[in-house]
Design a protein around this motif. Structure first.
Motif, short mmCIF file in Angstrom:
data_model
loop_
_atom_site.label_atom_id
_atom_site.label_comp_id
_atom_site.label_asym_id
_atom_site.label_seq_id
_atom_site.Cartn_x
_atom_site.Cartn_y
_atom_site.Cartn_z
N PHE A 194 0.83 -1.21 0.00
CA PHE A 194 0.00 0.00 0.00
C PHE A 194 0.87 1.26 0.00
N LEU A 195 1.96 1.21 0.75
CA LEU A 195 2.88 2.34 0.81
C LEU A 195 3.43 2.66 -0.58
N GLY A 196 3.68 1.62 -1.39
CA GLY A 196 4.25 1.84 -2.72
C GLY A 196 3.21 2.08 -3.79
N ILE A 197 2.10 1.30 -3.77
CA ILE A 197 1.10 1.36 -4.83
C ILE A 197 0.10 2.50 -4.62
N LYS A 198 -0.15 2.86 -3.36
CA LYS A 198 -1.11 3.91 -2.99
C LYS A 198 -2.56 3.53 -3.29
N ASN A 199 -2.82 2.25 -3.52
CA ASN A 199 -4.19 1.78 -3.76
C ASN A 199 -4.43 0.61 -2.82
N ILE A 200 -5.28 0.81 -1.83
CA ILE A 200 -5.45 -0.20 -0.79
C ILE A 200 -6.03 -1.50 -1.34
N HIS A 201 -6.93 -1.40 -2.33
CA HIS A 201 -7.56 -2.60 -2.86
C HIS A 201 -6.55 -3.46 -3.63
N VAL A 202 -5.69 -2.83 -4.41
CA VAL A 202 -4.64 -3.57 -5.11
C VAL A 202 -3.69 -4.21 -4.10
N ALA A 203 -3.35 -3.45 -3.04
CA ALA A 203 -2.44 -3.97 -2.01
C ALA A 203 -3.05 -5.19 -1.31
N ILE A 204 -4.33 -5.13 -1.00
CA ILE A 204 -5.01 -6.24 -0.32
C ILE A 204 -5.02 -7.49 -1.20
N TRP A 205 -5.40 -7.32 -2.47
CA TRP A 205 -5.50 -8.48 -3.37
C TRP A 205 -4.12 -9.03 -3.72
N LEU A 206 -3.14 -8.17 -3.89
CA LEU A 206 -1.79 -8.65 -4.20
C LEU A 206 -1.19 -9.38 -3.01
N ALA A 207 -1.40 -8.85 -1.80
CA ALA A 207 -0.92 -9.54 -0.59
C ALA A 207 -1.63 -10.87 -0.42
N GLY A 208 -2.93 -10.93 -0.76
CA GLY A 208 -3.66 -12.19 -0.69
C GLY A 208 -3.13 -13.20 -1.67
N PHE A 209 -2.75 -12.74 -2.87
CA PHE A 209 -2.18 -13.64 -3.88
C PHE A 209 -0.83 -14.19 -3.42
N ILE A 210 0.02 -13.32 -2.89
CA ILE A 210 1.33 -13.77 -2.40
C ILE A 210 1.15 -14.75 -1.25
N PHE A 211 0.20 -14.46 -0.37
CA PHE A 211 -0.13 -15.35 0.75
C PHE A 211 -0.50 -16.73 0.25
N ALA A 212 -1.27 -16.81 -0.83
CA ALA A 212 -1.69 -18.10 -1.38
C ALA A 212 -0.54 -18.82 -2.06
N VAL A 213 0.23 -18.09 -2.85
CA VAL A 213 1.33 -18.69 -3.61
C VAL A 213 2.41 -19.25 -2.69
N ILE A 214 2.69 -18.54 -1.61
CA ILE A 214 3.80 -18.91 -0.73
C ILE A 214 3.55 -20.24 -0.02
N HIS A 215 2.30 -20.74 -0.05
CA HIS A 215 1.99 -22.03 0.57
C HIS A 215 2.31 -23.21 -0.36
#
Length: 309
Positions: A194-215
């Motif tokens: 969010f600090l870099g993208i400045k869009n909270i929705h993109v940050a939430i979905w991208l973090a969710g994707f990384i969270f899924a992939v890392i498993h």
């Protein structure tokens, strides 16, 4: 989300966090597992010949659940602690933007999660039935092989009948994982994105994707990503890291409780055997979840206005 103090830039921070995680979880976590297995009576030769299947080793269940717990502590909690306290030199309280909410908020979150299960179960069904094109059958074979190995490990971990095994599994799979994963993926990664993208929705979905992939479970990536997205919005709307932590613990803990009751033959439904969710339940789950999240968001906004007046 707002930042009270200056923080390190987004892009290098994300790379450092992911790098620390890979080192801690894969290298140190793997080393811990080997040492625990050897301490339990297994030889290094036996472990090398096992092909990664340690279930037949001496004291296998206890050794594996302890190594899993310590690996999660080092990989997730250790990564979060080292980055936030050593690299950023910040206090844990600075992960929060708002005070911990009232108990009724956590009851609302549990209701949202229970309602969400039907839709997420359907996503799991879609994910498991995904078929690769003919040109990618080799990749499909590899991913299915990984999935089968992980399924065996999960079955081994959750086949317990004694109360002490249940308690130990709950601590490792629900509490340690819930705390550690939320500190890393919501507290740090989502924040930095969010600090870099400045869009909270993109940050939430991208973090969710990384969270899924890392498993490293392709056939569970959709439901796990959506859980990550749900946790991300809960963190954003409440401004307190304890909210997604408690939600994560509830999600994992409920599964452990149901498996324990199934092993005791108190309940007849095995979570692993559910392979179809009726469409009426899916639709009701989706509509009800959206409605509840809308109400939850409005409630949190009203509470914020009241606290400022």
């Amino acid at each position: 989300m707002y930042f009270k103090t200056k923080e390190n830039p987004s892009a290098p921070s994300v790379l450092i966090i992911l790098g620390l995680f890979l080192i801690n979880f894969l290298f140190l976590g793997g080393l811990i597992q080997v040492l625990i297995m050897m301490a339990s009576g297994a030889s290094l030769t036996n472990m090398l010949e096992s092909g990664g299947d340690f279930s037949k080793m001496p004291n296998a269940w206890l050794a594996m659940i302890i190594s899993q717990g310590l690996g999660s502590l080092v990989g997730f909690v250790g990564t979060a602690w080292f980055y936030w306290r050593i690299v950023e030199k910040k206090q844990w309280s600075e992960l929060n933007f708002k005070p911990i909410p009232k108990p009724r908020v956590f009851l609302m979150i549990i209701l949202i999660q229970v309602t969400f299960m039907g839709f997420n179960g359907w996503l799991q069904e879609l994910n498991e039935n995904f078929v690769f094109p003919e040109s990618m059958k080799g990749l499909e074979t590899v991913l299915k092989g990984m999935e089968e190995q992980l399924a065996k490990a999960t079955k081994f971990f959750t086949t317990f009948t004694s109360f002490w095994q249940f308690i130990l599994a709950f601590i490792v799979i629900a509490i340690i994982a819930g705390v550690g994963e939320e500190l890393v993926f919501r507290g740090l990664l989502m924040r930095k994105l969010f600090l870099g993208i400045k869009n909270i929705h993109v940050a939430i979905w991208l973090a969710g994707f990384i969270f899924a992939v890392i498993h490293f479970q392709f056939y569970g990536i959709l439901p796990r990503m959506m859980l990550g997205v749900l946790f991300g919005y809960l963190y954003y709307w409440t401004g307190n890291i304890w909210v997604p932590i408690i939600a994560h613990i509830f999600n994992n803990g409920l599964a452990i409780i149901i498996m324990y009751l199934y092993n005791l033959k108190i309940v007849k439904t095995d979570l692993e055997s559910i392979d179809h969710v009726p469409m009426p339940i899916v639709l009701f789950s989706l509509v009800a979840t959206i409605g509840l999240m809308f109400l939850f968001k409005n409630y949190m906004q009203s509470q914020s206005v009241e606290s400022q007046s």
